[in-house]
Design a protein around this motif. Structure first.
Motif, mmCIF file in Angstrom:
data_model
loop_
_atom_site.group_PDB
_atom_site.id
_atom_site.type_symbol
_atom_site.label_atom_id
_atom_site.label_comp_id
_atom_site.label_asym_id
_atom_site.label_seq_id
_atom_site.Cartn_x
_atom_site.Cartn_y
_atom_site.Cartn_z
ATOM 1 N N LYS A 115 0.827 -1.216 0.000
ATOM 2 C CA LYS A 115 0.000 0.000 0.000
ATOM 3 C C LYS A 115 0.858 1.260 0.000
ATOM 4 C CE LYS A 115 -3.955 2.034 2.435
ATOM 5 N NZ LYS A 115 -4.883 1.891 3.599
ATOM 6 N N ASP A 116 1.998 1.201 0.670
ATOM 7 C CA ASP A 116 2.875 2.362 0.749
ATOM 8 C C ASP A 116 3.812 2.480 -0.447
ATOM 9 O OD1 ASP A 116 1.770 3.122 3.172
ATOM 10 O OD2 ASP A 116 3.213 1.957 4.343
ATOM 11 N N THR A 121 -3.323 9.507 -3.332
ATOM 12 C CA THR A 121 -3.275 10.052 -1.977
ATOM 13 C C THR A 121 -3.903 11.440 -1.989
ATOM 14 O OG1 THR A 121 -1.130 11.122 -2.292
ATOM 15 C CG2 THR A 121 -1.100 8.816 -1.566
#
Length: 365
Positions: free
Chosen positions: A183-184, A347
């Protein structure tokens, strides 16, 4: 990907494009020659043809007239064995993808793919011609590395979506696990792709539903291919049982007035692929009967996308041109680009920058 003359839209966003459907055909040919992997096409009678030149390859994999979705997906059988199971090849196609997007004026893109199809560790590899040690997790790491480098080198933002495959529910638990782990690293969502599932009847859905519930519980974004060639009920199932935030394609939602009204009122985002929808037979050949026209006229939340450029030989600007031919105005297309930014799984920081950039280019929308 091609370049469309007279492209009027300098800042584009794409949400629905398959990484393994956006490979340069010349890259397939080059890897075939340098690695000694023949490109083989097998016809319905089992007869094999070895492809050695660009013209023959393009003739084999580029589809220009309406066909079945099954035939459309068959084209992958020709070129995927050249890439699958090869770490360097996977890195190359992902890196070149970033360059091609930049050249097409795409500033933000979400590339989707299924890592199992590019791996070679399965008992029966999907496309790789022999088993090896390139696992689905290794595929994700390799793609993330390539997209990171490509994003920096070509000054664009590229995130990725991992796809479950409708015919392989046993892969779905690993897919959601990889979504959580990476996810990062720009893996922003989970998807379900492949042949349309049969809503309410398909036992294979159980494995996918568990994965999507886990994704929902862990804050992983969700998009689902539904209502493309299958019935409108697939869209309902994607929304109600797979927690979908966006719908891939979804053209047949218009067959159900109640569901269509619900999607419109709730602002469900539809990832529309104009050329793809006609070639796969999902929508009528008569472009003036395309549901996109109704979506645009009635304020449905949608974006415009390419789907699989290696097969369709299209760039995003080509789909904008097709939308124009359907009667969509430039203003409606610009609105769809803003829709894409707002519906993206970027994001908050990325989304804020995107929207400001869009205002700088097109003005407030």
């Amino acid at each position: 990907m091609t370049t469309t003359p007279g492209d009027k839209f300098s800042y584009k966003i794409e949400l629905h494009i398959h990484l393994d459907g956006a490979i340069r055909s010349e890259t397939i040919l080059d890897i075939s020659k340098t690695k000694g992997r023949p490109i083989i096409s097998v016809d319905d009678d089992g007869q094999e043809t070895v492809i050695t030149d660009q013209e023959s390859l393009d003739k084999e994999i580029v589809i220009t007239t309406p066909c079945s979705l099954k035939l459309f997906l068959h084209a992958f059988n020709v070129f995927m064995p050249i890439i699958a199971g090869d770490r360097d090849a996977v890195f190359r196609i992902a890196y070149e993808f970033c360059e091609d997007c930049a050249k097409s004026g795409i500033r933000y893109v979400e590339a989707r793919y299924n890592p199992h199809l590019l791996a070679n560790t399965l008992d029966k590899p999907a496309y790789a011609r022999e088993r090896g040690d390139f696992s689905p997790r290794d595929v994700v790491i390799t793609v993330c590395d390539a997209l990171d480098k490509g994003s920096r080198d070509f000054n664009i933002t590229v995130n990725s979506i991992l796809c479950c495959m409708t015919h392989q529910p046993d892969w779905s638990a690993e897919i959601v696990s990889l979504c959580k782990e990476f996810k990062d690293r720009g893996v922003v969502a989970i998807d379900s792709a492949g042949q349309d599932f049969e809503p309410g009847k398909d036992p294979l859905l159980c494995g996918h539903k568990k994965a999507f519930k886990e994704a929902y519980d862990n804050g992983i974004h969700r998009t689902v291919h539904a209502g493309e060639n299958g019935p409108s009920e697939g869209v309902r199932e994607a929304l109600d049982h797979m927690y979908a935030e966006r719908i891939g394609h979804g053209y047949h939602v218009t067959d159900d007035p109640e569901l269509y009204s619900r999607c419109k009122e709730d602002g469900v985002h539809f990832e529309i692929c104009p050329l793809s929808s006609i070639i796969t037979g999902a929508c009528p050949e008569d472009i003036m009967k395309h549901p996109l026209i109704r979506f645009a006229d009635e304020g449905v939340n949608f974006s415009l996308n390419t789907d699989d450029p290696i097969i369709l030989n299209n760039a995003l600007a080509d789909d904008y041109v097709l939308a124009n031919k359907m009667g969509l105005s430039d203003e409606q297309i610009i609105n769809s680009i803003f829709n894409a930014a707002r519906a993206s799984f970027a994001t908050e920081e990325q989304k804020k920058k995107m929207l400001q950039d869009l205002v700088n280019v097109y003005g407030e929308h």
